[in-house]
Design a protein around this motif. Structure first.
Motif, mmCIF file in Angstrom:
data_model
loop_
_atom_site.group_PDB
_atom_site.id
_atom_site.type_symbol
_atom_site.label_atom_id
_atom_site.label_comp_id
_atom_site.label_asym_id
_atom_site.label_seq_id
_atom_site.Cartn_x
_atom_site.Cartn_y
_atom_site.Cartn_z
ATOM 1 N N ASP A 280 0.818 -1.202 0.000
ATOM 2 C CA ASP A 280 0.000 0.000 0.000
ATOM 3 C C ASP A 280 0.862 1.266 0.000
ATOM 4 O O ASP A 280 2.096 1.196 -0.122
ATOM 5 C CB ASP A 280 -0.947 -0.013 1.193
ATOM 6 N N ALA A 281 0.226 2.405 0.152
ATOM 7 C CA ALA A 281 0.935 3.690 0.096
ATOM 8 C C ALA A 281 1.984 3.802 1.199
ATOM 9 O O ALA A 281 3.070 4.363 0.983
ATOM 10 C CB ALA A 281 -0.069 4.834 0.204
ATOM 11 N N GLU A 282 1.663 3.276 2.379
ATOM 12 C CA GLU A 282 2.618 3.328 3.490
ATOM 13 C C GLU A 282 3.882 2.543 3.172
ATOM 14 O O GLU A 282 5.008 3.008 3.388
ATOM 15 C CB GLU A 282 1.956 2.764 4.749
ATOM 16 N N VAL A 283 3.700 1.338 2.633
ATOM 17 C CA VAL A 283 4.846 0.502 2.264
ATOM 18 C C VAL A 283 5.615 1.136 1.108
ATOM 19 O O VAL A 283 6.852 1.138 1.087
ATOM 20 C CB VAL A 283 4.381 -0.922 1.901
ATOM 21 N N LYS A 284 4.877 1.698 0.158
ATOM 22 C CA LYS A 284 5.528 2.343 -0.985
ATOM 23 C C LYS A 284 6.456 3.460 -0.532
ATOM 24 O O LYS A 284 7.599 3.566 -0.999
ATOM 25 C CB LYS A 284 4.469 2.908 -1.938
ATOM 26 N N ALA A 285 5.986 4.294 0.397
ATOM 27 C CA ALA A 285 6.805 5.401 0.899
ATOM 28 C C ALA A 285 8.028 4.874 1.643
ATOM 29 O O ALA A 285 9.142 5.401 1.488
ATOM 30 C CB ALA A 285 5.971 6.289 1.808
ATOM 31 N N LYS A 286 7.830 3.829 2.427
ATOM 32 C CA LYS A 286 8.932 3.257 3.197
ATOM 33 C C LYS A 286 9.993 2.663 2.274
ATOM 34 O O LYS A 286 11.198 2.883 2.476
ATOM 35 C CB LYS A 286 8.386 2.181 4.145
ATOM 36 N N LEU A 287 9.543 1.932 1.260
ATOM 37 C CA LEU A 287 10.488 1.275 0.364
ATOM 38 C C LEU A 287 11.162 2.266 -0.584
ATOM 39 O O LEU A 287 12.322 2.088 -0.950
ATOM 40 C CB LEU A 287 9.776 0.180 -0.436
ATOM 41 N N ALA A 288 10.429 3.308 -0.981
ATOM 42 C CA ALA A 288 11.004 4.310 -1.874
ATOM 43 C C ALA A 288 12.207 4.978 -1.226
ATOM 44 O O ALA A 288 13.188 5.327 -1.906
ATOM 45 C CB ALA A 288 9.953 5.350 -2.245
ATOM 46 N N ALA A 289 12.166 5.138 0.090
ATOM 47 C CA ALA A 289 13.282 5.764 0.801
ATOM 48 C C ALA A 289 14.540 4.916 0.731
ATOM 49 O O ALA A 289 15.652 5.426 0.911
ATOM 50 C CB ALA A 289 12.897 5.994 2.263
ATOM 51 N N SER A 290 14.378 3.619 0.463
ATOM 52 C CA SER A 290 15.541 2.740 0.345
ATOM 53 C C SER A 290 15.866 2.413 -1.117
ATOM 54 O O SER A 290 16.744 1.591 -1.381
ATOM 55 C CB SER A 290 15.299 1.441 1.125
ATOM 56 N N GLY A 291 15.159 3.057 -2.039
ATOM 57 C CA GLY A 291 15.458 2.865 -3.457
ATOM 58 C C GLY A 291 14.694 1.755 -4.140
ATOM 59 O O GLY A 291 14.961 1.423 -5.290
ATOM 60 N N MET A 292 13.711 1.169 -3.469
ATOM 61 C CA MET A 292 12.913 0.101 -4.078
ATOM 62 C C MET A 292 11.696 0.665 -4.803
ATOM 63 O O MET A 292 11.146 1.689 -4.403
ATOM 64 C CB MET A 292 12.422 -0.879 -3.010
ATOM 65 N N GLU A 293 11.273 -0.042 -5.838
ATOM 66 C CA GLU A 293 10.094 0.341 -6.595
ATOM 67 C C GLU A 293 9.075 -0.795 -6.528
ATOM 68 O O GLU A 293 9.397 -1.942 -6.853
ATOM 69 C CB GLU A 293 10.474 0.599 -8.059
ATOM 70 N N LEU A 294 7.849 -0.494 -6.091
ATOM 71 C CA LEU A 294 6.811 -1.527 -6.030
ATOM 72 C C LEU A 294 6.461 -2.012 -7.430
ATOM 73 O O LEU A 294 6.399 -1.226 -8.377
ATOM 74 C CB LEU A 294 5.557 -0.980 -5.350
ATOM 75 N N ALA A 295 6.220 -3.337 -7.547
ATOM 76 C CA ALA A 295 5.943 -3.894 -8.876
ATOM 77 C C ALA A 295 4.969 -5.060 -8.841
ATOM 78 O O ALA A 295 5.145 -6.043 -9.556
ATOM 79 C CB ALA A 295 7.256 -4.336 -9.523
ATOM 80 N N PRO A 296 3.885 -5.022 -8.022
ATOM 81 C CA PRO A 296 2.958 -6.150 -8.001
ATOM 82 C C PRO A 296 2.276 -6.331 -9.350
ATOM 83 O O PRO A 296 2.007 -5.365 -10.049
ATOM 84 C CB PRO A 296 1.951 -5.761 -6.913
ATOM 85 N N ASN A 297 2.024 -7.583 -9.702
ATOM 86 C CA ASN A 297 1.400 -7.867 -10.995
ATOM 87 C C ASN A 297 0.785 -9.261 -10.939
ATOM 88 O O ASN A 297 0.706 -9.870 -9.875
ATOM 89 C CB ASN A 297 2.426 -7.736 -12.126
ATOM 90 N N THR A 298 0.383 -9.783 -12.076
ATOM 91 C CA THR A 298 -0.284 -11.079 -12.130
ATOM 92 C C THR A 298 0.722 -12.224 -12.054
ATOM 93 O O THR A 298 1.914 -12.042 -12.327
ATOM 94 C CB THR A 298 -1.063 -11.222 -13.441
ATOM 95 N N PRO A 299 0.260 -13.421 -11.696
ATOM 96 C CA PRO A 299 1.149 -14.594 -11.736
ATOM 97 C C PRO A 299 1.740 -14.820 -13.124
ATOM 98 O O PRO A 299 2.899 -15.218 -13.255
ATOM 99 C CB PRO A 299 0.214 -15.743 -11.335
ATOM 100 N N GLU A 300 0.946 -14.554 -14.159
ATOM 101 C CA GLU A 300 1.419 -14.760 -15.526
ATOM 102 C C GLU A 300 2.581 -13.838 -15.868
ATOM 103 O O GLU A 300 3.529 -14.246 -16.557
ATOM 104 C CB GLU A 300 0.266 -14.556 -16.518
#
Length: 325
Positions: A280-300
């Protein structure tokens, strides 16, 4: 008349007429604790993502999701444990791309098949790579590192979290594209590799961003170049490899969630929905501070990423002249 006989008679009549009795409803998933196996030591970025996910899943799905670290042998201890587990959703893995892609070219034989032994759930994050050094005076720029490596082939050392890891692959890409030969020093995970770099046991490291950022911000390591198309928002003053004169040096290590092959699609879909809710937005902000980019998607999509990168990484390893172990 005996009620049991009536029930049996009705069931038989339904079968004669072409109707099968309804099967008992499947139990709610999950109804007991779930293991998330990480085939790396605690402390690295993969472990960090697994622990974020375990907390979110425990809250949303109502059962404990417990991270279990099974490190060693470049994933060949933890990954088979998942592949051989019962496909019931109670054993999962948060894995770096390398254990599912590069390992197939690095090793002659694996105790698991990345393409057939797992049911992908979702990609989780992308992680840009960054070149970090302990001694900035010795290696102030990417050009200085290239010059040093060419002047003394095989003398400049670089750390990785193991054979076939993203850090190793980044080093191979660097060597292949710059024609500068380094000496690879593998460790049992990102955290030990960073520790070795901090201690001056190795000269440089192509680190995943989250592992390097705290030490760069503390002034203990120095970021020399990022392996991405654009500068990182977390390291805006660090040039890209292309800006440093090393073209075609772009690599992002992704992390994914998988279950054993043949896990019921209903469970895979439930976990996939839980991933989207967790990141979610909270995790996105936390991870962005460490240089990570969220990328959830389908199993396929995750399945396609695995197949694509197996091919790309195989070509890179062959170009580097690396002989499978």
């Amino acid at each position: 008349m005996n009620p049991r006989r009536i029930a049996l008679g009705l069931a038989g009549a339904l079968c004669v007429l072409g109707f099968a009795p309804l099967a008992p409803a499947q139990g709610k998933y999950p109804d007991r604790p779930v293991r998330i196996i990480v085939a790396l030591p605690a402390g690295g970025s993969v472990d960090m993502i697994a622990r974020v996910l375990s907390q979110k899943f425990s809250a949303s799905l109502g059962q404990p999701f417990i991270v279990e670290n099974r490190a060693g042998a470049s994933g060949q201890i933890g990954m088979p444990a998942v592949a051989k587990a019962s496909p019931d959703g109670y054993t999962l893995t948060v894995s770096p791309a390398s254990f599912l892609t590069t390992n197939k070219s690095i090793f002659k034989a694996l105790p698991y098949d990345p393409e057939t032994d797992f049911s992908p759930v979702s990609p989780l994050v992308n992680q840009p790579m960054v070149l970090v050094v302990k001694d900035k005076q010795k290696f102030p720029t990417v050009a200085a590192l290239i010059a040093a490596a060419k002047a003394a082939p095989g003398r400049v050392t670089f750390a990785s979290s193991g054979d076939g890891s993203p850090q190793h692959l980044a080093g191979l890409m660097f060597e292949t594209r710059t024609q500068a030969r380094l000496l690879h020093v593998p460790y049992k995970g990102g955290a030990p590799a960073i520790t070795a770099t901090l201690g001056g046991d190795v000269d440089v490291m192509f680190a995943v961003m989250p592992e390097a950022i705290p030490h760069v911000q503390a002034g203990k390591l120095h970021a020399v170049g990022v392996m991405s198309q654009q500068r990182s928002a977390v390291l805006p003053n660090t040039p890209t490899m292309a800006e440093s004169g090393a073209a075609e040096l772009s690599l992002s290590a992704w992390i994914g969630l998988l279950a054993p092959a043949k896990t019921p699609r209903s469970i895979i879909d439930q976990l996939n929905r839980a991933v989207f809710a967790a990141l979610d937005a909270e995790v996105k902000a936390k991870l962005a501070a460490s240089g990570m980019e969220l990328a959830p998607n389908t199993p396929e999509v995750l399945q396609q990423m695995i197949a694509r990168d197996i091919k790309v990484h195989s070509e890179l390893i062959k170009a580097a002249g690396l002989v499978p172990q």
